[in-house]
Design an enzyme around this catalytic site. Structure first.
Site, PDB file in Angstrom:
ATOM      1  N   GLY A  53       0.855  -1.185   0.000  1.00  0.00           N
ATOM      2  CA  GLY A  53       0.000   0.000   0.000  1.00  0.00           C
ATOM      3  C   GLY A  53       0.886   1.228   0.000  1.00  0.00           C
ATOM      4  O   GLY A  53       2.059   1.149   0.387  1.00  0.00           O
ATOM      5  N   GLN A  58       3.392   9.885   1.196  1.00  0.00           N
ATOM      6  CA  GLN A  58       4.656   9.132   1.224  1.00  0.00           C
ATOM      7  C   GLN A  58       5.518   9.398  -0.008  1.00  0.00           C
ATOM      8  O   GLN A  58       6.694   9.038  -0.029  1.00  0.00           O
ATOM      9  CB  GLN A  58       4.388   7.628   1.334  1.00  0.00           C
ATOM     10  N   HIS A 142      -4.093   1.589   7.687  1.00  0.00           N
ATOM     11  CA  HIS A 142      -2.729   2.155   7.711  1.00  0.00           C
ATOM     12  C   HIS A 142      -2.617   3.324   6.727  1.00  0.00           C
ATOM     13  O   HIS A 142      -2.087   4.388   7.071  1.00  0.00           O
ATOM     14  CB  HIS A 142      -1.745   1.029   7.365  1.00  0.00           C
ATOM     15  N   GLU A 143      -3.145   3.133   5.513  1.00  0.00           N
ATOM     16  CA  GLU A 143      -3.020   4.179   4.482  1.00  0.00           C
ATOM     17  C   GLU A 143      -3.879   5.396   4.808  1.00  0.00           C
ATOM     18  O   GLU A 143      -3.472   6.531   4.600  1.00  0.00           O
ATOM     19  CB  GLU A 143      -3.397   3.639   3.096  1.00  0.00           C
ATOM     20  N   HIS A 146      -2.193   7.574   7.158  1.00  0.00           N
ATOM     21  CA  HIS A 146      -1.187   8.437   6.508  1.00  0.00           C
ATOM     22  C   HIS A 146      -1.810   9.760   6.054  1.00  0.00           C
ATOM     23  O   HIS A 146      -1.176  10.806   6.128  1.00  0.00           O
ATOM     24  CB  HIS A 146      -0.583   7.751   5.279  1.00  0.00           C
TER      25      HIS A 146
HETATM   26 ZN    ZN Z   1       3.049   3.474   5.866  1.00  0.00          ZN
END
Ligand code: ZN
Length: 184
Positions: A53, A58, A142-143, A146
């Site tokens: 992912g 990021q 998790h994404e 972010h």
């Molecule tokens: Zn990450």
């Protein structure tokens, strides 16, 4: 030259300590060709960096766009991009190992909801809703974290967070290559 003949760019990753990872990403309003190109480049970058992912911050773009592929093929056939994703339902709790492409080499057990319903759009602006369990549910949470400036180490208890960050600094100082863990 048409876009179809250009391989998608591999984008450099941003790492823990970069302020873009701590910013709250902006909502996407323009479902244009730039967005689709970015999503394609993010999928290529996710594969190049051995991730399952990747969130736009990021790669230095603080917008609400994520790409995910938890499948076996790793050829794009199971990858998808989600724009403005929102968790609209979540239930249960499960602990599992997690890593992050922005904190390479660090893995830790993180508690997540075991089932989530996520609503968003495709890069073409079509509504997309996903009900996920197991690894896909974990990666989506998790994404989406972010996009809110949250990293998985923030979800550890204080002692385990300190240990993880100490290990991260040690690796950065020695410039050790990270073992390819399932990062996201
Ligand atoms: Zn990450």
């Amino acid at each position: 030259m048409s876009d179809a003949t250009c391989p998608a760019a591999i984008l450099p990753l941003r790492f823990l300590g970069d302020p873009v990872l701590r910013s709250k990403a902006s909502r996407v309003d323009a479902f244009d060709a730039d967005l689709r190109t970015l999503a394609e480049s993010m999928v290529a970058s996710m594969y190049a960096h051995h991730g399952i992912g990747l969130a736009a911050p990021q790669v230095g773009r603080p917008i609400r766009l994520i790409v995910v592929d938890t499948g076996e093929q790793r050829d794009g056939s199971e990858a998808f991009a989600l724009v403005n994703p929102e968790i609209v339902e979540q239930e249960g709790a499960v602990t599992g190992e997690e890593g992050c492409l922005s904190i390479p080499g660090i893995v830790a057990e993180v508690e997540r909801s075991s089932r989530v319903r996520v609503r968003g759009s495709t890069p073409a602006g079509e509504p997309l809703e996903i009900v996920a369990t197991e690894l896909l549910a974990r990666v989506l949470q998790h994404e989406i974290d972010h996009l809110n400036g949250i990293l998985f180490v923030d979800r550890l208890g204080p002692m385990r967070r300190r240990m993880a960050l100490r290990e991260w600094r040690r690796r950065r100082t020695r410039d050790e290559p990270a073992a390819p863990a399932a990062g996201a």
